[in-house]
Design a protein around this motif. Structure first.
Motif, PDB file in Angstrom:
ATOM      1  N   LEU A 183      -8.555 104.076 -84.886  1.00 47.13           N
ATOM      2  CA  LEU A 183      -9.477 103.988 -86.026  1.00 47.13           C
ATOM      3  C   LEU A 183     -10.843 104.542 -85.635  1.00 47.13           C
ATOM      4  N   HIS A 184     -11.372 105.428 -86.461  1.00 46.86           N
ATOM      5  CA  HIS A 184     -12.746 105.888 -86.287  1.00 46.86           C
ATOM      6  C   HIS A 184     -13.590 105.080 -87.271  1.00 46.86           C
ATOM      7  N   VAL A 185     -14.349 104.148 -86.735  1.00 49.37           N
ATOM      8  CA  VAL A 185     -14.977 103.109 -87.557  1.00 49.37           C
ATOM      9  C   VAL A 185     -16.221 103.624 -88.282  1.00 49.37           C
ATOM     10  N   HIS A 229     -10.517 112.436 -79.973  1.00 55.09           N
ATOM     11  CA  HIS A 229     -10.835 113.267 -81.132  1.00 55.09           C
ATOM     12  C   HIS A 229     -11.198 112.374 -82.303  1.00 55.09           C
ATOM     13  N   ASP A 230     -12.419 112.480 -82.779  1.00 58.29           N
ATOM     14  CA  ASP A 230     -12.812 111.791 -84.001  1.00 58.29           C
ATOM     15  C   ASP A 230     -12.587 112.763 -85.162  1.00 58.29           C
ATOM     16  N   VAL A 231     -11.852 112.307 -86.165  1.00 61.86           N
ATOM     17  CA  VAL A 231     -11.492 113.207 -87.269  1.00 61.86           C
ATOM     18  C   VAL A 231     -12.376 112.879 -88.479  1.00 61.86           C
ATOM     19  N   GLU A 232     -13.257 113.812 -88.830  1.00 65.10           N
ATOM     20  CA  GLU A 232     -14.260 113.545 -89.866  1.00 65.10           C
ATOM     21  C   GLU A 232     -13.890 114.156 -91.218  1.00 65.10           C
ATOM     22  N   PHE A 233     -13.279 115.337 -91.217  1.00 70.89           N
ATOM     23  CA  PHE A 233     -13.093 116.044 -92.486  1.00 70.89           C
ATOM     24  C   PHE A 233     -11.655 116.462 -92.778  1.00 70.89           C
ATOM     25  N   PHE A 255      -8.979 108.208 -86.737  1.00 75.67           N
ATOM     26  CA  PHE A 255      -9.176 108.563 -88.148  1.00 75.67           C
ATOM     27  C   PHE A 255     -10.013 107.512 -88.862  1.00 75.67           C
ATOM     28  N   GLN A 256     -10.724 107.992 -89.888  1.00 76.73           N
ATOM     29  CA  GLN A 256     -11.499 107.073 -90.725  1.00 76.73           C
ATOM     30  C   GLN A 256     -10.639 106.571 -91.885  1.00 76.73           C
ATOM     31  N   VAL A 257     -10.933 105.355 -92.343  1.00 72.20           N
ATOM     32  CA  VAL A 257     -10.311 104.901 -93.584  1.00 72.20           C
ATOM     33  C   VAL A 257     -11.364 104.767 -94.687  1.00 72.20           C
ATOM     34  N   TYR A 265     -16.538 104.405 -82.723  1.00 68.24           N
ATOM     35  CA  TYR A 265     -17.494 104.256 -83.819  1.00 68.24           C
ATOM     36  C   TYR A 265     -17.922 105.614 -84.349  1.00 68.24           C
ATOM     37  N   HIS A 266     -18.153 105.658 -85.657  1.00 62.78           N
ATOM     38  CA  HIS A 266     -18.748 106.846 -86.270  1.00 62.78           C
ATOM     39  C   HIS A 266     -20.258 106.624 -86.312  1.00 62.78           C
ATOM     40  N   ARG A 267     -20.994 107.483 -85.618  1.00 69.20           N
ATOM     41  CA  ARG A 267     -22.460 107.402 -85.545  1.00 69.20           C
ATOM     42  C   ARG A 267     -22.967 105.986 -85.295  1.00 69.20           C
ATOM     43  N   PRO A 268     -22.629 105.411 -84.160  1.00 73.52           N
ATOM     44  CA  PRO A 268     -23.072 104.038 -83.891  1.00 73.52           C
ATOM     45  C   PRO A 268     -24.575 103.967 -83.607  1.00 73.52           C
TER      46      PRO A 268
HETATM   47 ZN   LIG Z   1     -17.632 110.365 -86.385  1.00 74.36          ZN
END
Ligand SMILES: [Zn+2]
Length: 251
Positions: free
Chosen positions: A97-99, A40-44, A67-69, A134-137
């Motif tokens: 980490l969601h990079v 699960h990538d957490v965006e919002f 999760f993103q930082v 990765y987020h949108r690699p």
């Molecule tokens: Zn993402």
């Protein structure tokens, strides 16, 4: 049954469990012939991630929450969010980490960039961080096939097949995602799960809710949830905050 409802998600999870191929990233080895892994990538919304984590725990599965930082929508290190992520971890889920690559200056720095953010997460959350996505690699990032000791790269070739040429019809690892409120790579129903020996499933908790909304309504509800959160913060922080204040400014 509404699309992207918890009822639909529960059915999906039950199909995954019934396949008997569900496992964690850490259990997939070179010689593993069948697997389904879930991230699960957490965006919002950390709140929505927390709710999904509770649902999964009730259904009897553990998965990965990344999760993103470097995110404009939430502060991972707020008191409330630290408690929520610790609770997700206590339910048995893995945290990663969601990079977000926006501040990366050069590809050569990618490894340090990730390690630095992972260390910060561990320090602040006080839980082990052992994986990243990765987020949108870009293709350039994926083609690096980065390996970092002690960290699972969810785009490692054990779990994901990167193709430079965009030919996907003979992939041996099926990638399924609900990005943009769409099942661009197919829907993970029983038939699909049976026909694919290796599956990585990416589910964004932000897309899902108890009643289930279409894309437009889902955005409206996310906005509404964020607004409530902010109003609560104002109430807590400011004793001069007048709740009856209505914003009548421009459109
Ligand atoms: Zn993402």
């Amino acid at each position: 049954m509404n699309s992207f409802s918890y009822l639909e998600y529960a059915e999906l999870v039950q199909n995954i469990i019934a396949s008997r191929q569900y496992m964690d990233f850490s259990e997939v080895k070179r010689d593993t012939r069948d697997f389904i892994i879930l991230r699960h990538d957490v965006e919002f919304s950390i709140e929505r991630a927390h709710k999904m984590a509770i649902l999964e725990s009730m259904l009897g599965i553990r998965s990965s929450y990344l999760f993103q930082v470097r995110n404009d929508a939430y502060n991972l290190f707020s008191t409330r969010n630290i408690q929520a992520v610790q609770s997700i971890h206590q339910l048995g889920h893995y945290i990663g980490l969601h990079v977000h690559l926006g501040m990366l200056e050069s590809k050569d720095q990618l490894q340090n960039f990730i390690i630095q953010d992972v260390e910060m997460m561990e320090k602040m959350l006080r839980i082990p961080i052992d994986r990243f996505s990765y987020h949108r690699p870009s293709k350039a990032i994926l083609s690096l096939r980065l390996k970092i000791r002690g960290l699972i790269n969810t785009y490692d070739d054990l779990y994901f097949e990167f193709r430079e040429n965009d030919v996907f019809d003979d992939l041996t690892i099926k990638y399924i995602a609900d990005s943009r409120h769409q099942w661009k790579y197919g829907y993970p129903d029983r038939t699909m799960i049976k026909s694919q020996p290796k599956i990585q499933l990416l589910i964004h908790p932000d897309e899902w809710s108890i009643p289930g909304y279409d894309s437009k309504k889902n955005f409206q509800m996310l906005r509404h949830e964020k607004k409530i959160e902010f109003i609560n913060t104002l109430k807590t922080e400011c004793d001069h905050f007048d709740q009856s204040t209505q914003f009548n400014g421009g459109r």
